[in-house]
Design an enzyme around this catalytic site. Structure first.
Site, PDB file in Angstrom:
ATOM      1  N   HIS A  46     -56.887 -27.495 -64.457  1.00 30.89           N
ATOM      2  CA  HIS A  46     -58.203 -26.882 -64.316  1.00 30.89           C
ATOM      3  C   HIS A  46     -58.166 -25.596 -63.484  1.00 30.89           C
ATOM      4  O   HIS A  46     -59.220 -25.086 -63.100  1.00 30.89           O
ATOM      5  CB  HIS A  46     -59.185 -27.886 -63.695  1.00 30.89           C
ATOM      6  N   HIS A  50     -60.050 -22.129 -68.045  1.00 32.19           N
ATOM      7  CA  HIS A  50     -59.502 -23.322 -68.676  1.00 32.19           C
ATOM      8  C   HIS A  50     -60.528 -23.986 -69.584  1.00 32.19           C
ATOM      9  O   HIS A  50     -61.732 -23.710 -69.519  1.00 32.19           O
ATOM     10  CB  HIS A  50     -59.031 -24.321 -67.614  1.00 32.19           C
ATOM     11  N   HIS A  56     -61.508 -35.505 -70.352  1.00 31.53           N
ATOM     12  CA  HIS A  56     -61.806 -35.234 -68.949  1.00 31.53           C
ATOM     13  C   HIS A  56     -62.785 -36.258 -68.367  1.00 31.53           C
ATOM     14  O   HIS A  56     -62.651 -36.676 -67.211  1.00 31.53           O
ATOM     15  CB  HIS A  56     -62.370 -33.819 -68.826  1.00 31.53           C
TER      16      HIS A  56
END
Length: 209
Positions: A46, A50, A56
């Site tokens: 991250h 990104h 996630h």
């Protein structure tokens, strides 16, 4: 065709509090007598500009290596806003002519959960922002989860300072790293200059449907 590099340099971009800082190790150096230069780098997935994949916040979500790359490139819109992005901001853009929106707020823009739900309902497939996170505080996890559970990929850490609101062609491809939830990207916006390029861009738009 004009292009705008909307990525932040990996080593100098702001780092999310608590994440490790990126670093580079020089393994071989020609100035030290080696026959070639060789480097290694270490970074949080991250760091810098990104892309967040569904994994996630979704245990069974797609990793960056499993994403359909069509989500990461195509016609997009850049919108400028200050402060919280609300349902009213989203509804002012309806009906959408694009499937991706990047929000320019010079580090002040952030999503409300209501706006995130509105984007999901409208069928947006990618959303980006020029801050290290799309939301903060109590709404951070909720906004991420809302978007990622719906399959919307998130671009964070963009540099939109030189980009005017309008339509562009976005390219923001993640590295194909199996099993991880995010990846640094080199994000670029392309802008047409003449009618021939406009025809090409319209052809791309039709192919996305």
């Amino acid at each position: 065709m004009n292009y705008y590099d909307i990525s932040r340099p990996l080593l100098s971009a702001p780092v999310y509090p608590g994440d490790p800082n990126p670093s580079v190790t020089r393994l071989c150096r020609m100035e030290a007598g080696d026959t070639y230069n060789l480097s290694a780098f270490s970074a949080c997935c991250h760091n810098g500009t990104h892309l967040d994949a569904p994994l996630h916040y979704c245990p069974d979500g797609a990793s960056v290596a499993e994403l359909n790359l069509r989500q990461c490139m195509g016609i997009c819109r850049v919108e400028e806003v200050t402060g919280e992005i609300t349902v009213q901001h989203v509804r002012s853009l309806l009906p959408f002519s694009v499937s991706a929106i990047l929000w320019k707020g010079e580090g002040t823009a952030r999503f409300s959960i209501e706006a995130a739900k509105e984007l999901v309902d409208a069928g947006i497939s990618l959303v980006g922002i020029d801050d290290i996170s799309i939301a903060f505080g109590q709404q951070e996890a909720e906004v991420h989860r809302c978007l990622l559970q719906a399959g919307v990929v998130i671009l964070e850490g963009l540099n939109l300072s030189d980009v005017e609101p309008g339509e562009y062609f976005l390219v923001a491809l993640p590295l194909p790293i199996p099993g991880v939830e995010a990846s640094p990207v080199r994000a670029v916006l392309l802008q047409q200059e003449n009618e021939q390029e406009a025809f090409w861009q319209n052809s791309v738009r039709l192919s996305e449907k």
